[in-house]
Design a protein around this motif. Structure first.
Motif, PDB file in Angstrom:
ATOM      1  N   ASN A 117      -8.340  -3.599   7.419  1.00  9.91           N
ATOM      2  CA  ASN A 117      -9.355  -2.581   7.191  1.00  9.91           C
ATOM      3  C   ASN A 117      -9.061  -1.325   8.007  1.00  9.91           C
ATOM      4  OD1 ASN A 117     -11.887  -1.483   6.257  1.00  9.91           O
ATOM      5  ND2 ASN A 117     -12.725  -1.948   8.268  1.00  9.91           N
ATOM      6  N   GLU A 118      -8.650  -1.504   9.264  1.00  6.83           N
ATOM      7  CA  GLU A 118      -8.329  -0.350  10.109  1.00  6.83           C
ATOM      8  C   GLU A 118      -7.132   0.421   9.567  1.00  6.83           C
ATOM      9  OE1 GLU A 118      -9.985   1.059  12.783  1.00  6.83           O
ATOM     10  OE2 GLU A 118     -11.495  -0.273  11.894  1.00  6.83           O
ATOM     11  N   PHE A 119      -6.181  -0.289   9.012  1.00 12.31           N
ATOM     12  CA  PHE A 119      -5.013   0.347   8.407  1.00 12.31           C
ATOM     13  C   PHE A 119      -5.427   1.250   7.252  1.00 12.31           C
ATOM     14  CE2 PHE A 119      -1.768  -0.224   4.943  1.00 12.31           C
ATOM     15  CZ  PHE A 119      -0.858   0.704   5.434  1.00 12.31           C
ATOM     16  N   VAL A 128       0.835  -1.202   0.000  1.00 13.17           N
ATOM     17  CA  VAL A 128       0.000   0.000   0.000  1.00 13.17           C
ATOM     18  C   VAL A 128       0.872   1.255   0.000  1.00 13.17           C
ATOM     19  CG1 VAL A 128      -1.669   1.347   1.343  1.00 13.17           C
ATOM     20  CG2 VAL A 128      -1.989  -1.119   1.062  1.00 13.17           C
ATOM     21  N   ALA A 129       1.942   1.248   0.783  1.00  8.43           N
ATOM     22  CA  ALA A 129       2.861   2.383   0.790  1.00  8.43           C
ATOM     23  C   ALA A 129       3.476   2.587  -0.595  1.00  8.43           C
ATOM     24  CB  ALA A 129       3.960   2.159   1.833  1.00  8.43           C
ATOM     25  N   ARG A 136      -7.521   6.619   4.736  1.00  6.59           N
ATOM     26  CA  ARG A 136      -8.644   7.375   4.167  1.00  6.59           C
ATOM     27  C   ARG A 136      -8.979   8.590   5.032  1.00  6.59           C
ATOM     28  NH1 ARG A 136     -10.500   1.973   3.226  1.00  6.59           N
ATOM     29  NH2 ARG A 136     -11.892   2.058   5.035  1.00  6.59           N
ATOM     30  N   LEU A 137      -8.928   8.408   6.339  1.00  4.34           N
ATOM     31  CA  LEU A 137      -9.182   9.539   7.235  1.00  4.34           C
ATOM     32  C   LEU A 137      -8.108  10.606   7.082  1.00  4.34           C
ATOM     33  CD1 LEU A 137     -10.326   7.703  10.495  1.00  4.34           C
ATOM     34  CD2 LEU A 137     -11.742   9.052   8.939  1.00  4.34           C
ATOM     35  N   ALA A 138      -6.877  10.194   6.851  1.00  6.58           N
ATOM     36  CA  ALA A 138      -5.798  11.156   6.635  1.00  6.58           C
ATOM     37  C   ALA A 138      -6.042  11.973   5.368  1.00  6.58           C
ATOM     38  CB  ALA A 138      -4.455  10.430   6.554  1.00  6.58           C
ATOM     39  N   THR A 139      -6.529  11.323   4.311  1.00  5.74           N
ATOM     40  CA  THR A 139      -6.869  12.041   3.076  1.00  5.74           C
ATOM     41  C   THR A 139      -7.992  13.037   3.330  1.00  5.74           C
ATOM     42  OG1 THR A 139      -6.169  10.224   1.656  1.00  5.74           O
ATOM     43  CG2 THR A 139      -7.735  11.786   0.715  1.00  5.74           C
ATOM     44  N   SER A 140      -8.976  12.615   4.102  1.00  9.54           N
ATOM     45  CA  SER A 140     -10.079  13.505   4.451  1.00  9.54           C
ATOM     46  C   SER A 140      -9.568  14.738   5.196  1.00  9.54           C
ATOM     47  CB  SER A 140     -11.099  12.751   5.311  1.00  9.54           C
ATOM     48  OG  SER A 140     -12.154  13.605   5.711  1.00  9.54           O
ATOM     49  N   GLN A 141      -8.637  14.538   6.103  1.00  8.80           N
ATOM     50  CA  GLN A 141      -8.071  15.669   6.843  1.00  8.80           C
ATOM     51  C   GLN A 141      -7.266  16.585   5.932  1.00  8.80           C
ATOM     52  OE1 GLN A 141      -8.602  16.700  10.080  1.00  8.80           O
ATOM     53  NE2 GLN A 141     -10.221  15.156   9.888  1.00  8.80           N
ATOM     54  N   ASP A 142      -6.589  16.018   4.944  1.00  7.13           N
ATOM     55  CA  ASP A 142      -5.830  16.833   3.990  1.00  7.13           C
ATOM     56  C   ASP A 142      -6.773  17.705   3.165  1.00  7.13           C
ATOM     57  OD1 ASP A 142      -3.441  15.803   4.856  1.00  7.13           O
ATOM     58  OD2 ASP A 142      -3.284  14.312   3.256  1.00  7.13           O
TER      59      ASP A 142
END
Length: 215
Positions: free
Chosen positions: A124-126, A62-63, A131-137
């Motif tokens: 899934n949590e990873f 994923v990275a 996804r939450l980080a993208t939302s914050q960006d």
């Protein structure tokens, strides 16, 4: 002097790319160790020695995806001058990334572990964290746009963030279902049509109201 280990008989970067494509196409739970060793052209002991277990390989894949195939969306969001250009650029970049010829369709971060049995919940949590980080960006760019006067003061930044995140993630599923880049570009244009206009200054804003002179 300790005895040196046997040198690897495979290119690690190439093997990681191949693993990434398998996870991208089949998802974490749909990918077996046999699938990975077959795609990577190595045996299980070599895989474990080079990458650790399946979960560790998935995180590294994923990275790798985010640094290569999926990097253009974050770059557009980060480098555009205005908030509107950043969001539109991110979505337009996604239309190309999600429908790339010769690659699995959709986004690995969005679709890679949407349904997992409890033992695989960590995958899934990873991805959820990414996804939450993208939302914050996205939210940060909107907050910046609000501070710069690109958005009305009444704008609900959280609602606008949720809207554009939903569009971004929805396009991934649409792409997986076979929707074309042209159609996704039309989706982006429609989505951007709701962008609130900048705050308009009133006639007397920041000016003292002058008394009317009498005759």
């Amino acid at each position: 002097m300790p005895e040196r280990g046997r040198p690897r008989s495979f290119d690690r970067e190439t093997a990681l790319q191949q693993a990434m494509e398998v996870f991208w196409a089949r998802g974490y739970e749909g990918t077996s160790m046999a699938d990975l060793t077959a795609a990577m052209g190595i045996k299980a002991p070599s895989l474990y020695a080079a990458f650790g277990d399946k979960a560790a390989l998935f995180r590294e894949a994923v990275a790798h995806y985010r640094a290569t195939e999926g990097s253009s969306t974050s770059k557009a969001l980060r480098e555009a001058v205005s908030a509107r250009e950043a969001v539109e650029g991110m979505l337009m970049a996604a239309t190309a990334d999600l429908t790339m010829n010769g690659r699995p369709r959709g986004c690995l971060v969005v679709l890679g572990a949407t349904n997992c049995a409890p033992p695989n919940g960590a995958a899934n949590e990873f991805l959820r964290g990414l996804r939450l980080a993208t939302s914050q960006d996205i939210r940060k760019r909107l907050v910046q746009g609000l501070a710069n006067g690109e958005l009305p003061k009444s704008t609900d930044v959280d609602d606008l963030t949720a809207y554009f995140v939903t569009v971004l993630h929805g396009m991934s599923l649409q792409a997986r279902d076979g929707v074309t880049q042209k159609t996704l570009e039309a989706v982006v244009r429609t989505a951007m049509a709701i962008w609130p206009p900048p705050q308009q200054a009133t006639r007397y804003e920041n000016d003292a109201i002058q008394p009317i002179a009498s005759d």
